[in-house]
Design a protein around this motif. Structure first.
Motif, PDB file in Angstrom:
ATOM      1  N   ARG A  40      -2.644 -64.504 -45.685  1.00  0.00           N
ATOM      2  CA  ARG A  40      -2.475 -65.612 -46.628  1.00  0.00           C
ATOM      3  C   ARG A  40      -3.365 -65.393 -47.846  1.00  0.00           C
ATOM      4  O   ARG A  40      -4.537 -65.051 -47.731  1.00  0.00           O
ATOM      5  CB  ARG A  40      -2.809 -66.947 -45.977  1.00  0.00           C
ATOM      6  CG  ARG A  40      -1.999 -67.234 -44.735  1.00  0.00           C
ATOM      7  CD  ARG A  40      -0.507 -67.065 -44.977  1.00  0.00           C
ATOM      8  NE  ARG A  40       0.263 -67.314 -43.779  1.00  0.00           N
ATOM      9  CZ  ARG A  40       1.555 -67.068 -43.668  1.00  0.00           C
ATOM     10  NH1 ARG A  40       2.209 -66.548 -44.694  1.00  0.00           N
ATOM     11  NH2 ARG A  40       2.194 -67.323 -42.555  1.00  0.00           N
ATOM     12  N   ASN A  41      -2.799 -65.632 -49.009  1.00  0.00           N
ATOM     13  CA  ASN A  41      -3.490 -65.391 -50.272  1.00  0.00           C
ATOM     14  C   ASN A  41      -3.731 -66.721 -50.976  1.00  0.00           C
ATOM     15  O   ASN A  41      -2.882 -67.618 -50.931  1.00  0.00           O
ATOM     16  CB  ASN A  41      -2.654 -64.463 -51.154  1.00  0.00           C
ATOM     17  CG  ASN A  41      -3.243 -64.293 -52.534  1.00  0.00           C
ATOM     18  OD1 ASN A  41      -2.877 -65.016 -53.449  1.00  0.00           O
ATOM     19  ND2 ASN A  41      -4.141 -63.338 -52.689  1.00  0.00           N
ATOM     20  N   THR A  43      -6.224 -68.659 -54.424  1.00  0.00           N
ATOM     21  CA  THR A  43      -7.052 -68.453 -55.602  1.00  0.00           C
ATOM     22  C   THR A  43      -8.260 -69.381 -55.575  1.00  0.00           C
ATOM     23  O   THR A  43      -8.317 -70.332 -54.789  1.00  0.00           O
ATOM     24  CB  THR A  43      -6.247 -68.731 -56.883  1.00  0.00           C
ATOM     25  OG1 THR A  43      -5.872 -70.127 -56.896  1.00  0.00           O
ATOM     26  CG2 THR A  43      -4.998 -67.866 -56.934  1.00  0.00           C
ATOM     27  N   LEU A  71     -12.880 -61.823 -46.091  1.00  0.00           N
ATOM     28  CA  LEU A  71     -11.788 -61.991 -47.050  1.00  0.00           C
ATOM     29  C   LEU A  71     -11.659 -60.694 -47.838  1.00  0.00           C
ATOM     30  O   LEU A  71     -12.627 -59.946 -47.987  1.00  0.00           O
ATOM     31  CB  LEU A  71     -12.064 -63.151 -48.014  1.00  0.00           C
ATOM     32  CG  LEU A  71     -11.907 -64.575 -47.484  1.00  0.00           C
ATOM     33  CD1 LEU A  71     -12.284 -65.571 -48.580  1.00  0.00           C
ATOM     34  CD2 LEU A  71     -10.485 -64.843 -46.990  1.00  0.00           C
ATOM     35  N   ARG A  72     -10.469 -60.459 -48.356  1.00  0.00           N
ATOM     36  CA  ARG A  72     -10.221 -59.278 -49.182  1.00  0.00           C
ATOM     37  C   ARG A  72      -9.887 -59.734 -50.597  1.00  0.00           C
ATOM     38  O   ARG A  72      -8.928 -60.493 -50.807  1.00  0.00           O
ATOM     39  CB  ARG A  72      -9.072 -58.456 -48.592  1.00  0.00           C
ATOM     40  CG  ARG A  72      -8.856 -57.126 -49.326  1.00  0.00           C
ATOM     41  CD  ARG A  72      -7.818 -56.273 -48.621  1.00  0.00           C
ATOM     42  NE  ARG A  72      -6.496 -56.879 -48.651  1.00  0.00           N
ATOM     43  CZ  ARG A  72      -5.868 -57.349 -47.572  1.00  0.00           C
ATOM     44  NH1 ARG A  72      -6.452 -57.296 -46.388  1.00  0.00           N
ATOM     45  NH2 ARG A  72      -4.664 -57.881 -47.657  1.00  0.00           N
ATOM     46  N   GLU A  74      -8.410 -59.323 -54.249  1.00  0.00           N
ATOM     47  CA  GLU A  74      -7.327 -58.555 -54.856  1.00  0.00           C
ATOM     48  C   GLU A  74      -7.279 -58.867 -56.339  1.00  0.00           C
ATOM     49  O   GLU A  74      -7.265 -60.036 -56.736  1.00  0.00           O
ATOM     50  CB  GLU A  74      -5.993 -58.885 -54.178  1.00  0.00           C
ATOM     51  CG  GLU A  74      -5.982 -58.535 -52.688  1.00  0.00           C
ATOM     52  CD  GLU A  74      -4.624 -58.758 -52.052  1.00  0.00           C
ATOM     53  OE1 GLU A  74      -3.748 -59.347 -52.733  1.00  0.00           O
ATOM     54  OE2 GLU A  74      -4.428 -58.351 -50.901  1.00  0.00           O
ATOM     55  N   ARG A  77      -5.039 -61.491 -58.065  1.00  0.00           N
ATOM     56  CA  ARG A  77      -4.265 -62.194 -57.037  1.00  0.00           C
ATOM     57  C   ARG A  77      -5.136 -63.090 -56.163  1.00  0.00           C
ATOM     58  O   ARG A  77      -4.653 -63.700 -55.224  1.00  0.00           O
ATOM     59  CB  ARG A  77      -3.523 -61.186 -56.144  1.00  0.00           C
ATOM     60  CG  ARG A  77      -2.432 -60.413 -56.851  1.00  0.00           C
ATOM     61  CD  ARG A  77      -1.515 -59.735 -55.845  1.00  0.00           C
ATOM     62  NE  ARG A  77      -0.797 -60.702 -55.019  1.00  0.00           N
ATOM     63  CZ  ARG A  77      -0.879 -60.757 -53.691  1.00  0.00           C
ATOM     64  NH1 ARG A  77      -1.688 -59.941 -53.032  1.00  0.00           N
ATOM     65  NH2 ARG A  77      -0.189 -61.645 -53.013  1.00  0.00           N
ATOM     66  N   PHE A  79      -7.787 -64.062 -53.301  1.00  0.00           N
ATOM     67  CA  PHE A  79      -8.367 -63.579 -52.053  1.00  0.00           C
ATOM     68  C   PHE A  79      -7.345 -63.685 -50.925  1.00  0.00           C
ATOM     69  O   PHE A  79      -6.540 -64.622 -50.902  1.00  0.00           O
ATOM     70  CB  PHE A  79      -9.621 -64.380 -51.700  1.00  0.00           C
ATOM     71  CG  PHE A  79     -10.743 -64.204 -52.672  1.00  0.00           C
ATOM     72  CD1 PHE A  79     -11.780 -63.321 -52.413  1.00  0.00           C
ATOM     73  CD2 PHE A  79     -10.773 -64.927 -53.867  1.00  0.00           C
ATOM     74  CE1 PHE A  79     -12.820 -63.149 -53.316  1.00  0.00           C
ATOM     75  CE2 PHE A  79     -11.804 -64.770 -54.776  1.00  0.00           C
ATOM     76  CZ  PHE A  79     -12.830 -63.871 -54.497  1.00  0.00           C
ATOM     77  N   THR A  80      -7.412 -62.731 -50.013  1.00  0.00           N
ATOM     78  CA  THR A  80      -6.465 -62.677 -48.901  1.00  0.00           C
ATOM     79  C   THR A  80      -7.215 -62.576 -47.588  1.00  0.00           C
ATOM     80  O   THR A  80      -8.205 -61.848 -47.481  1.00  0.00           O
ATOM     81  CB  THR A  80      -5.524 -61.460 -49.042  1.00  0.00           C
ATOM     82  OG1 THR A  80      -4.827 -61.560 -50.280  1.00  0.00           O
ATOM     83  CG2 THR A  80      -4.515 -61.411 -47.905  1.00  0.00           C
ATOM     84  N   ARG A 309       1.181 -70.254 -47.345  1.00  0.00           N
ATOM     85  CA  ARG A 309      -0.055 -69.806 -47.965  1.00  0.00           C
ATOM     86  C   ARG A 309      -1.216 -69.896 -46.979  1.00  0.00           C
ATOM     87  O   ARG A 309      -1.974 -68.969 -46.822  1.00  0.00           O
ATOM     88  CB  ARG A 309      -0.363 -70.644 -49.209  1.00  0.00           C
ATOM     89  CG  ARG A 309      -1.578 -70.109 -49.950  1.00  0.00           C
ATOM     90  CD  ARG A 309      -1.678 -70.690 -51.334  1.00  0.00           C
ATOM     91  NE  ARG A 309      -0.584 -70.264 -52.190  1.00  0.00           N
ATOM     92  CZ  ARG A 309      -0.561 -69.100 -52.817  1.00  0.00           C
ATOM     93  NH1 ARG A 309      -1.539 -68.261 -52.696  1.00  0.00           N
ATOM     94  NH2 ARG A 309       0.463 -68.776 -53.586  1.00  0.00           N
TER      95      ARG A 309
END
Length: 334
Positions: A40-41, A43, A71-72, A74, A77, A79-80, A309
């Motif tokens: 899930r991404n 902002t 968290l990753r 991007e 985009r 965070f995912t 999301r």
């Protein structure tokens, strides 16, 4: 303390954690419980609006979680939430087992006693963890379980090792929570021998405490291997655990408890039993929250978790669809 105008009633204790820490803590437990699903991404703006804060503490919290690998980030985009697979879990699990086993051997050599002043708190944490596990409230269970093991980690006398084990535990829950949420009844499925471990520590029995921790790790990996449909042959530290508890390594993964093991639904109607169990689970969650101060208290939890999301929505009636958009509950997805 100055008078607050309410007679002798004292003011509530103010926890001076920053908004940054509170938001990071809330998101961390959301991910541990599987409410922020993998992939899930989102902002900074969405998180700020969700918790009713400015963008600065929301951004700082997300950056902190990204630095911890939870968290990753991007580019352009947001965070995912990372997806943790079986191989990731094996690395996490192996690290936990090897660290605790090594520390036990060192502890036995030093013959030092832990700081027993933490025992009252440890007893409370153990009781809360057992009650949450039996109630089957995953959202409360992850917090109670983590706080219990944080107390146990404090007995090690090494803050860095304790913090590292806590970081591994957060990721373990992130892997396990989606599988546990698929079970029709969660009460009684998870490990609940926390008081036995506390008793072994209180009795000054490091060998007994180590054996119980190994039993816990063995129980955990067997359960998750069954839920994930994986073979225990891939668990490289399995022999270390079975040797500690005096067992032979199983030849095949142990299946998770069957749905038929759940209490039968009452005759009041289909689903009535599950509704009643859910109600009791919620009551236990609220009670534990009052007793232990679980949750943030100062920063509100998300009121709505949008589909697509933030993953699965918590049980309950579907919310009213926003105006101008189709109701996602009215018909199957596209």
């Amino acid at each position: 303390m100055p008078d607050n105008g309410a007679g002798d009633t004292p003011r509530p204790v103010i926890h001076r954690n920053s908004l940054r820490e509170q938001i990071a803590g809330a998101l961390r437990e959301e991910m541990m419980a599987g409410r922020l699903a993998a992939g899930r991404n989102f902002t900074v703006k969405e998180i700020a609006e969700l918790y009713g804060v400015s963008a600065t503490p929301a951004r700082e919290a997300l950056v902190d979680l990204g630095a911890q690998g939870l968290l990753r980030a991007e580019h352009h985009r947001g965070f995912t939430v990372p997806e943790l697979g079986w191989d990731d879990f094996l690395e996490i699990f192996e690290s936990r087992v090897l660290i605790t086993d090594s520390f036990h051997r060192q502890y036995a050599t030093r013959r030092a006693l832990p700081d027993l002043s933490r025992l009252p708190s440890l007893h409370r944490r153990a009781d809360a963890a057992v009650r949450a596990a039996r109630a089957g409230n995953l959202d409360v269970m992850v917090g109670c379980d983590r706080r219990f093991w944080q107390e146990v980690g404090g007995l090690l006398g090494n803050r860095r090792i304790a913090d590292y084990l806590d970081w591994l535990r957060v990721q373990s829950w992130m892997f396990a929570a989606p599988y546990l949420r698929e079970l029709p009844v969660l009460g009684g499925v998870c490990w609940e021998r926390h008081p036995d471990l506390v008793e072994a520590i209180e009795a000054g029995d490091p060998a007994g405490a180590h054996r119980i921790i190994c039993e816990y790790n063995l129980y955990t990996v067997r359960l998750l291997a069954g839920l994930a449909g994986r073979s225990l042959e891939s668990v490289t530290v399995l022999g270390l655990l079975t040797e500690a508890v005096g067992e032979e390594p199983p030849a095949a993964p142990v299946e998770p408890p069957p749905a038929s093991a759940a209490p039968p639904e009452p005759a009041a109607g289909p689903g009535a039993g599950r509704v009643e169990r859910s109600r009791r689970s919620d009551e236990v969650g609220r009670e534990l929250g009052r007793e232990l101060g679980l949750g943030l208290g100062l920063v509100p939890q998300p009121r709505v978790t949008p589909y697509g999301r933030f993953g699965r929505r918590l049980p309950g009636p579907p919310p009213e669809a926003p105006r101008g958009r189709p109701d996602p509950h009215a018909a199957p997805g596209r």
